[in-house]
Design an enzyme around this catalytic site. Sequence first.
Site, PDB file in Angstrom:
ATOM      1  N   LYS A  56      -4.563  -0.722   2.144  1.00 28.57           N
ATOM      2  CA  LYS A  56      -5.262  -0.790   3.428  1.00 28.57           C
ATOM      3  C   LYS A  56      -5.749   0.596   3.879  1.00 28.57           C
ATOM      4  CE  LYS A  56      -4.642  -5.128   3.363  1.00 28.57           C
ATOM      5  NZ  LYS A  56      -3.887  -6.139   4.047  1.00 28.57           N
TER       6      LYS A  56
HETATM    7  C1  LIG Z   1      -3.183  -7.404   4.139  1.00 28.72           C
HETATM    8  C2  LIG Z   1      -3.515  -8.467   5.110  1.00 28.72           C
HETATM    9  C3  LIG Z   1      -2.534  -9.159   5.818  1.00 28.72           C
HETATM   10  C4  LIG Z   1      -1.076  -9.034   5.553  1.00 28.72           C
HETATM   11  O1  LIG Z   1      -0.584  -7.769   5.627  1.00 28.72           O
HETATM   12  P1  LIG Z   1       0.770  -7.411   4.839  1.00 28.72           P
HETATM   13  O2  LIG Z   1       1.055  -6.031   5.312  1.00 28.72           O
HETATM   14  O3  LIG Z   1       0.452  -7.476   3.376  1.00 28.72           O
HETATM   15  O4  LIG Z   1       1.795  -8.385   5.243  1.00 28.72           O
HETATM   16  C5  LIG Z   1      -2.952 -10.081   6.781  1.00 28.72           C
HETATM   17  N1  LIG Z   1      -4.252 -10.322   6.994  1.00 28.72           N
HETATM   18  C6  LIG Z   1      -5.222  -9.687   6.310  1.00 28.72           C
HETATM   19  C7  LIG Z   1      -6.650 -10.006   6.617  1.00 28.72           C
HETATM   20  C8  LIG Z   1      -4.891  -8.759   5.336  1.00 28.72           C
HETATM   21  O5  LIG Z   1      -5.858  -8.164   4.629  1.00 28.72           O
END
Ligand SMILES: *Cc1c(COP(=O)(O)O)cnc(C)c1O
Length: 406
Positions: A205
């Site tokens: 991310k």
């Molecule tokens: C990555 C992501 C999540 C979940 O996040 P985690 O930290 O992996 O639990 C939820 N929604 C979206 C759109 C994502 O890209």
Amino acid sequence: MTGPADASGERDLPALLGGRPVRETPLPYARQEITAADREAVAAVLASEWLTTGPAVTEFEDALAAAADVRFAVAFSNGTTALQGMLAACGIGPGDEVVVPTLTFVATANAVLQQGARPVFADVDPHTLRLSPEMLAPCLTPRTKAVLAVDFGGEPCDADALRSLLEPAGIPLLFDACHSLGGSLRGRKVGSLGKASAFSFHAVKPLTTGEGGAVTTDDEALVPRLKRFRNHGLDRDFRERQQGNSWEYRLAELGWNCRLTDLQAALGRSQLRRLEAMRAARDRIAGVYLRELAELPELDLPPVNESCVSARHLFVVRLRLDRLTADRGTLFKAMRAEGIGVNVHYFPVHLQPLYRERCGTAPGDCPHAEAAYERLLTLPLFSAMTAADAADTIAALRKVLRWWRR
Ligand SMILES: *Cc1c(COP(=O)(O)O)cnc(C)c1O
């Protein structure tokens, strides 16, 4: 590393069919950027008194709230628990409906289901691939307790347009902002655009703590509920009891343990200092893609949106299958064979077996997302990517599209 120049117009044999790949070492679609300062920040926590529930968590929360231009941020163990905590703090539970776009990661809808509520899948705008008032309106019912919009790819949804539809009905607008930290809409920061916003700090991310998440809000009433959710439902955490010289706590509601550690928080705090620099680096790569790929008639590029600053999490192109002799599956394999880590975001969630069973959803429910899905391809994009990496991606794409051109 770069393959033979393709300016000649000749068609090089794709690596998938035995040709020489553009790259020997594969390029991932996303990758974290960790600096010496990041490592020192984590090491300092290891040498300190607090590994979890300590001051580094509070410091990270304060810095995140400042970056998102809101009063409060509450850290969580990951983006999914942040989504769960946000929904719980907004009082969402059994009998409630929450509208989610179908073009998202499964966690968006799972969080709704995990709260005992029912996700209602909205189609996406065929142009932007995000939720729009037109797509949202038919999903609203008297049971709609909230709308959970997703800033797909890092570009914020038009919160103003969504809010003007929802405000008269008194329905809160929440954000799954897991793609969009660092972005903004008409000068307002992502994280401040709805009643509350949830972030993920997973390794791929825009900012990472390894695993991690947070909720940002200006609504003070949500803060104690978010904190109880992440700490078993207790009214005071370990450090508050320590500081108050008291062992006592009260449990009035059921919560979970989804706390972020100080090790992770220190990494997040350090990364936050480079948030805009990392975004700008991705923006430069995206700019190169937009310029260099514009000439390829086999691709539809992400539309330019002047009203916002995108966090540039994902660079998603759509294949013009009418101009190609191969489908997305073949072109995906062909790009991977060239050493380019393309990906696909996302398989429409309403078509997942779990949601077909639980919500009775079926093919045809969200025609724009279903049609787009067949054409989606995510190109590598991350802040530590070099200009040569981007050139390799472009060369591989040209090579592959030229071979399978109709
Ligand atoms: C990555 C992501 C999540 C979940 O996040 P985690 O930290 O992996 O639990 C939820 N929604 C979206 C759109 C994502 O890209």
